[in-house]
Scaffold this motif. Sequence first.
Motif, mmCIF file in Angstrom:
data_model
loop_
_atom_site.group_PDB
_atom_site.id
_atom_site.type_symbol
_atom_site.label_atom_id
_atom_site.label_comp_id
_atom_site.label_asym_id
_atom_site.label_seq_id
_atom_site.Cartn_x
_atom_site.Cartn_y
_atom_site.Cartn_z
ATOM 1 N N ASP A 1 -8.581 0.621 -3.145
ATOM 2 C CA ASP A 1 -8.855 1.859 -3.243
ATOM 3 C C ASP A 1 -7.438 2.612 -3.804
ATOM 4 O O ASP A 1 -7.549 3.566 -4.527
ATOM 5 C CB ASP A 1 -9.042 2.311 -1.835
ATOM 6 N N SER A 2 -6.342 2.202 -3.168
ATOM 7 C CA SER A 2 -4.959 2.790 -3.415
ATOM 8 C C SER A 2 -4.665 2.515 -5.130
ATOM 9 O O SER A 2 -4.163 3.218 -5.639
ATOM 10 C CB SER A 2 -3.843 2.279 -2.564
ATOM 11 N N LEU B 1 -8.301 -1.396 1.186
ATOM 12 C CA LEU B 1 -7.320 -0.063 0.964
ATOM 13 C C LEU B 1 -6.414 -0.441 0.027
ATOM 14 O O LEU B 1 -6.005 0.432 -1.010
ATOM 15 C CB LEU B 1 -6.524 -0.014 2.244
ATOM 16 N N ASN C 1 -0.909 6.830 6.457
ATOM 17 C CA ASN C 1 -1.632 5.592 7.127
ATOM 18 C C ASN C 1 -0.269 4.690 7.534
ATOM 19 O O ASN C 1 -0.733 3.868 8.298
ATOM 20 C CB ASN C 1 -2.630 5.323 6.468
ATOM 21 N N GLY D 1 -2.926 7.446 2.210
ATOM 22 C CA GLY D 1 -2.383 6.298 2.237
ATOM 23 C C GLY D 1 -0.937 6.237 2.795
ATOM 24 O O GLY D 1 -0.432 5.270 3.460
ATOM 25 N N ILE E 1 1.009 -1.258 -0.094
ATOM 26 C CA ILE E 1 0.011 -0.121 -0.255
ATOM 27 C C ILE E 1 0.841 1.360 0.043
ATOM 28 O O ILE E 1 0.622 2.151 -0.619
ATOM 29 C CB ILE E 1 -1.150 -0.156 1.307
ATOM 30 N N LYS F 1 -6.065 10.999 -1.374
ATOM 31 C CA LYS F 1 -6.137 9.689 -1.049
ATOM 32 C C LYS F 1 -4.893 9.078 -0.915
ATOM 33 O O LYS F 1 -4.511 8.247 0.011
ATOM 34 C CB LYS F 1 -7.078 8.647 -2.136
ATOM 35 N N ILE G 1 -8.983 7.933 3.356
ATOM 36 C CA ILE G 1 -8.939 7.293 2.280
ATOM 37 C C ILE G 1 -10.174 6.672 1.876
ATOM 38 O O ILE G 1 -10.730 6.843 0.635
ATOM 39 C CB ILE G 1 -7.976 5.953 2.580
ATOM 40 N N SER G 2 -11.241 6.143 2.709
ATOM 41 C CA SER G 2 -12.418 5.783 2.427
ATOM 42 C C SER G 2 -13.460 6.853 1.896
ATOM 43 O O SER G 2 -13.915 6.576 0.822
ATOM 44 C CB SER G 2 -13.164 4.924 3.623
ATOM 45 N N ASN H 1 -7.213 6.327 7.703
ATOM 46 C CA ASN H 1 -8.131 5.285 7.276
ATOM 47 C C ASN H 1 -9.390 5.729 6.623
ATOM 48 O O ASN H 1 -9.950 5.209 5.734
ATOM 49 C CB ASN H 1 -8.337 4.174 8.383
ATOM 50 N N THR I 1 -9.934 -5.146 5.763
ATOM 51 C CA THR I 1 -9.475 -3.770 5.253
ATOM 52 C C THR I 1 -8.522 -3.697 4.347
ATOM 53 O O THR I 1 -8.484 -2.852 3.846
ATOM 54 C CB THR I 1 -9.677 -3.080 6.545
ATOM 55 N N TYR I 2 -7.195 -4.433 4.498
ATOM 56 C CA TYR I 2 -6.252 -4.145 3.862
ATOM 57 C C TYR I 2 -6.567 -4.415 2.324
ATOM 58 O O TYR I 2 -5.874 -3.969 1.373
ATOM 59 C CB TYR I 2 -5.038 -5.394 4.267
#
Length: 373
Positions: free
Chosen positions: A336-337, A333, A91, A88, A43, A84, A120-121, A117, A329-330
Amino acid sequence: MMLSLENATDINITSGPTTPYFYTFLDAKKRKVVEIVMDYVVIFGISVIGVVTNTLVILVYTKQGFRESVAVSMTTISLWDLIKCIAGIMNTFSGILSLFDPVAAQSWQNISTAVFNYLISFSSYVTSVMAAYVAVERCLCVTIPLKVKWLLTPRVTLISCVVISIVVFGAFAVMFGIYDIVWTWNASLNATVAIYRKSDFYVSNEVPLFAYYNLSGILWPLAAFLVILVATIIIVVKLREGSKFRVGTQTSTFSKQGEHYSNSKKSGYQDTHVQKHLKRDRQVVKMLLVIIIIYIASLAPRIANYLAKYFVYDFYFLRRHHYLFEFVTYGVLFADSSNGAVNFFVFYTMSSSFRTTFRAMACASKSSPSFST
């Protein structure tokens, strides 16, 4: 991102409808390996790439000017993707910080879980709705091309982008108040560290708050996905109709002018023009398909995650499935990333004007004179 819960007294859990113990998901050593690989390698690396690529996208569109509405909307998406990706990096910054100060790294890790966190969401929700807006914008360009120029001016698009950003981000901003950051003694580190715990606002409004949050987390991306899908289908159908119309029109034109050309010349000229239009249409469809596939890949894990949270109460931070939720969640993420880092590659591959501008900027940068002392 992982918060150590081995000693329950360290986190000051506020009891809810369920008992405050945590189901074990993997042992502590395996969880640490997952944390290092996902947080500090995968990430973090993707987020760094995203910062670079989104900065380049913004620079290219700025160089081109904002004469077209699509440039405004795509720049707005890139700005949110840049936010975002920066979130990341922040984070996962505790991984680098732990090399110098393990105590500060633990505090940073806990704080970032409660702050970055969520950032990012929420940025992902904004970009998904913005992508839906772009899909509608492109759909209108295909269906009513003569009216769209005055209907969707750059100014109108800018106002729309600002309104979407404020409304969507504001719909989730209340979640920044559900945790308090407090400092407490950590026996294993023999130091005082920052932790996050449920706030009074969380405890007083837990049931309606999370019902609203989970439904919002499902409805916003799902609605965006449906809009993108419907708009793309309409665009594909209209482009195919246009291609067939052009083929028929050009065939009729060439047949009327056949006396001026030999059969071989007429056939070659016709094929060249038809293939040129068909190639452009296929390129547009291909770009739309790539975009929708990217958003399917990025939105599907998040929608599934929120559905699980909605139906399983204990599937969340500081509840019984805390460790499992972190593991899942990983994956979210990562999606998303990745989505936030690919814009440049899509635009560069599929947009000739974007590619030309970027190459011109790169050449100008290389040819600029260097000064030596």
